[in-house]
Scaffold this active site. Sequence first.
Site, short mmCIF file in Angstrom:
data_model
loop_
_atom_site.label_atom_id
_atom_site.label_comp_id
_atom_site.label_asym_id
_atom_site.label_seq_id
_atom_site.Cartn_x
_atom_site.Cartn_y
_atom_site.Cartn_z
CG ASN A 131 14.96 34.56 -23.09
OD1 ASN A 131 14.71 35.43 -22.26
ND2 ASN A 131 15.25 33.31 -22.76
CE LYS B 121 18.76 33.03 -22.20
NZ LYS B 121 19.65 31.89 -22.22
CD GLU C 60 18.79 30.43 -19.00
OE1 GLU C 60 18.16 31.49 -18.88
OE2 GLU C 60 19.61 30.23 -19.93
P1 PGA Z 1 21.22 31.63 -26.41
O1 PGA Z 1 19.91 31.44 -25.51
O2 PGA Z 1 20.75 32.11 -27.77
O3 PGA Z 1 22.04 32.65 -25.71
O4 PGA Z 1 21.88 30.29 -26.49
C1 PGA Z 1 18.72 30.94 -26.06
C2 PGA Z 1 17.68 30.84 -24.97
O5 PGA Z 1 18.01 30.45 -23.84
O6 PGA Z 1 16.49 31.16 -25.19
#
Ligand code: PGA
Length: 258
Positions: A16, A18, A105
Amino acid sequence: MGIILSKMRKKIVAGNWKMNKTLQEGLALATELNNVLTDASPKCEVIIGTPFIHLASVTSAVDTSKIHVSAQNCADKESGAYTGEVSASMIKSTGAEYVILGHSERRAYYGETHEILKEKVRLALKNELKPIFCIGESKEEREANKQNEVVKAQLEGSVFNLSVEEFSKVVLAYEPVWAIGTGLTATPDQAQEIHAYIRSLIAEKYGNEVAEDTTILYGGSCKPNNAKELFANPDVDGGLIGGASLKADDFKAIIDAF
Ligand code: PGA
């Protein structure tokens, strides 16, 4: 004998990204990953979840039989006067196969409720996108030992309305909010315990066979150094990876944890 044998559920490592990477940077990362995986035979399905604007270019740049492509959100409307939104059918038209829905989120910063997510899941499935549906409790909820009721409400609110056929296209991702991007990871025991609970809820709703076939990913500070012990749990079928999916080497190391 009238017994339908359950198919082995899919193991998945999904990235992901983001809101990271310009188009050029994202294409470079996807291409690097494609090269790294060309001669590899991963023991799991590999997915990358890119920003919308990357989707069409990334699906053309990679071998989509090796790297499956996902969006990170879709609109809760089919089409029309919704300035700035991107519909499930538009995502599908890029060649993407999956869409991440219900990420914490999105729930926290964009007010996505059970009802809104239910509609997004419906539209994703209608447009032949497979949802990667995220659930998970906050730190306060974990401290109050409410994690089970939180994930149950999230499932009941947005995906347990689906038919068996529809639900079988959904991948679940358990992501405790307190572990996302914090460097805190659920212990393998914590992950196993709640994954088994989630699977028991699916069994209650859809029966054992569907429950056994559902892929449940763990997400939240999953890294090369902890992926192996997390994935070793019987009910943890892979990971949804944020930070560590932004570097091809780290992401490959997590894929290799299988
Ligand atoms: P992270 O995020 O691996 O940076 O903790 C995971 C996610 O939000 O899918």
